[in-house]
Design a protein around this motif. Structure first.
Motif, mmCIF file in Angstrom:
data_model
loop_
_atom_site.group_PDB
_atom_site.id
_atom_site.type_symbol
_atom_site.label_atom_id
_atom_site.label_comp_id
_atom_site.label_asym_id
_atom_site.label_seq_id
_atom_site.Cartn_x
_atom_site.Cartn_y
_atom_site.Cartn_z
ATOM 1 N N UNK A 3 -0.605 81.148 98.669
ATOM 2 C CA UNK A 3 -1.149 80.764 99.968
ATOM 3 C C UNK A 3 -1.472 82.052 100.712
ATOM 4 N N UNK A 4 -2.661 82.193 101.281
ATOM 5 C CA UNK A 4 -2.913 83.384 102.105
ATOM 6 C C UNK A 4 -1.848 83.488 103.204
ATOM 7 N N UNK A 5 -1.388 84.687 103.453
ATOM 8 C CA UNK A 5 -0.302 84.920 104.396
ATOM 9 C C UNK A 5 -0.590 84.292 105.756
ATOM 10 N N UNK A 6 -1.807 84.414 106.220
ATOM 11 C CA UNK A 6 -2.166 83.898 107.548
ATOM 12 C C UNK A 6 -2.167 82.371 107.604
ATOM 13 N N UNK A 7 -2.091 81.707 106.450
ATOM 14 C CA UNK A 7 -2.113 80.246 106.419
ATOM 15 C C UNK A 7 -0.738 79.627 106.186
ATOM 16 N N UNK A 8 0.293 80.450 106.194
ATOM 17 C CA UNK A 8 1.654 79.925 106.030
ATOM 18 C C UNK A 8 2.027 79.037 107.210
ATOM 19 N N UNK A 9 2.800 77.979 106.965
ATOM 20 C CA UNK A 9 3.278 77.178 108.093
ATOM 21 C C UNK A 9 4.378 77.933 108.845
ATOM 22 N N UNK A 12 7.807 78.462 107.195
ATOM 23 C CA UNK A 12 7.914 79.129 105.892
ATOM 24 C C UNK A 12 9.016 80.177 105.937
ATOM 25 N N UNK A 13 9.825 80.194 104.902
ATOM 26 C CA UNK A 13 10.953 81.134 104.818
ATOM 27 C C UNK A 13 10.458 82.517 104.425
ATOM 28 N N UNK A 14 11.060 83.537 105.030
ATOM 29 C CA UNK A 14 10.660 84.918 104.760
ATOM 30 C C UNK A 14 11.823 85.750 104.240
ATOM 31 N N UNK A 15 11.447 86.741 103.454
ATOM 32 C CA UNK A 15 12.349 87.818 103.054
ATOM 33 C C UNK A 15 11.607 89.107 103.386
ATOM 34 N N UNK A 48 6.017 75.767 90.543
ATOM 35 C CA UNK A 48 5.424 76.827 91.355
ATOM 36 C C UNK A 48 5.766 76.679 92.828
ATOM 37 N N UNK A 49 6.021 77.799 93.466
ATOM 38 C CA UNK A 49 6.295 77.807 94.898
ATOM 39 C C UNK A 49 4.992 77.978 95.669
ATOM 40 N N UNK A 50 4.948 77.455 96.880
ATOM 41 C CA UNK A 50 3.826 77.720 97.785
ATOM 42 C C UNK A 50 4.178 79.018 98.493
ATOM 43 N N UNK A 51 3.747 80.115 97.885
ATOM 44 C CA UNK A 51 4.240 81.421 98.299
ATOM 45 C C UNK A 51 3.125 82.365 98.706
ATOM 46 N N UNK A 52 3.554 83.406 99.405
ATOM 47 C CA UNK A 52 2.659 84.471 99.801
ATOM 48 C C UNK A 52 3.457 85.766 99.856
ATOM 49 N N UNK A 53 2.736 86.859 99.901
ATOM 50 C CA UNK A 53 3.369 88.172 100.022
ATOM 51 C C UNK A 53 2.392 89.093 100.731
ATOM 52 N N UNK A 54 2.949 89.959 101.557
ATOM 53 C CA UNK A 54 2.097 90.836 102.368
ATOM 54 C C UNK A 54 2.834 92.139 102.643
ATOM 55 N N UNK A 55 2.075 93.197 102.804
ATOM 56 C CA UNK A 55 2.624 94.482 103.238
ATOM 57 C C UNK A 55 2.153 94.683 104.674
ATOM 58 N N UNK A 56 3.107 94.757 105.606
ATOM 59 C CA UNK A 56 2.783 94.873 107.023
ATOM 60 C C UNK A 56 3.133 96.256 107.548
ATOM 61 N N UNK A 57 2.303 96.762 108.442
ATOM 62 C CA UNK A 57 2.532 98.037 109.136
ATOM 63 C C UNK A 57 2.804 99.184 108.161
ATOM 64 N N UNK A 140 8.123 82.396 109.257
ATOM 65 C CA UNK A 140 6.800 82.909 109.605
ATOM 66 C C UNK A 140 6.498 82.745 111.092
ATOM 67 N N UNK A 141 6.922 81.635 111.684
ATOM 68 C CA UNK A 141 6.669 81.419 113.108
ATOM 69 C C UNK A 141 7.296 82.506 113.971
ATOM 70 N N UNK A 142 8.551 82.863 113.656
ATOM 71 C CA UNK A 142 9.227 83.931 114.414
ATOM 72 C C UNK A 142 8.550 85.280 114.184
ATOM 73 N N UNK A 143 8.093 85.511 112.974
ATOM 74 C CA UNK A 143 7.393 86.764 112.682
ATOM 75 C C UNK A 143 6.137 86.871 113.544
ATOM 76 N N UNK A 144 5.411 85.773 113.672
ATOM 77 C CA UNK A 144 4.169 85.777 114.441
ATOM 78 C C UNK A 144 4.409 85.884 115.945
ATOM 79 N N UNK A 145 5.475 85.270 116.432
ATOM 80 C CA UNK A 145 5.698 85.204 117.877
ATOM 81 C C UNK A 145 6.579 86.319 118.427
ATOM 82 N N UNK A 146 7.502 86.817 117.625
ATOM 83 C CA UNK A 146 8.481 87.748 118.188
ATOM 84 C C UNK A 146 8.863 88.843 117.196
ATOM 85 N N UNK A 147 7.856 89.510 116.646
ATOM 86 C CA UNK A 147 8.140 90.606 115.714
ATOM 87 C C UNK A 147 7.088 91.670 115.878
ATOM 88 N N UNK A 148 7.439 92.847 116.324
ATOM 89 C CA UNK A 148 8.797 93.251 116.665
ATOM 90 C C UNK A 148 9.257 92.593 117.962
#
Length: 160
Positions: A3-9, A12-15, A48-57, A140-148
């Protein structure tokens, strides 16, 4: 399934793994297809997982899974750690040094060692409003709204 990273619900759980150094543009270009391939092939008990991966900053590796579709199992999490370890070896970088804290200062990611933190707080270089890249963000929601997020709103609040 990738799944494209920007389309995650939002749920979605993050590591999140923080590299001990920023990646160069050439390294990022090399890493991007590796991340997409891993997310495409990542599975749990053969599903298969509905997964994504991204390198940020230039520094943060983020693996994500839509747990509403298929939950990651212990084996799939082990596979992700193995993948991260392979990236460490390939790029001579460390993703597992939890003694380095990343802050947003002057529009740049600045890293402070845990042993330096109290001194930086005492000197006023880091305060409760300093933006902190908390690698404990777990969806993913917390990453988008409050990270950093402000350091005072994280586990670092005990230092203020």
């Amino acid at each position: 399934m990738y799944i494209p990273f920007s389309e995650l619900p939002p749920q979605a759980r993050l590591w999140v793994y923080q590299a001990n150094r920023p990646f160069t543009e050439a390294e990022q270009a090399e890493i991007k297809p590796l991340l997409e391939r891993f997310a495409t092939e990542w599975s749990s008990h053969g599903k298969g997982l509905q997964a994504s991966a991204e390198l940020l900053h230039d520094r943060f590796l983020v693996l994500a899974n839509n747990e509403d579709a298929t939950a990651a199992s212990g084996c799939s999490i082990d596979a992700s750690v193995k993948f991260v370890r392979e990236l460490e070896q390939r790029f001579s970088v460390s993703f597992f040094d939890r003694t380095q804290l990343a802050f947003l200062k002057d529009e740049q990611v600045q890293v402070v060692g845990m042993q330096e933190l109290k001194g930086k707080v005492a000197a006023g270089e880091i305060d409760k409003n300093t933006l902190y890249y908390d690698t404990l963000v777990n969806n993913y929601g917390d990453l988008q709204q409050a990270w950093p997020k402000p350091a005072g709103n994280s586990w670092l609040s005990r230092y203020f």
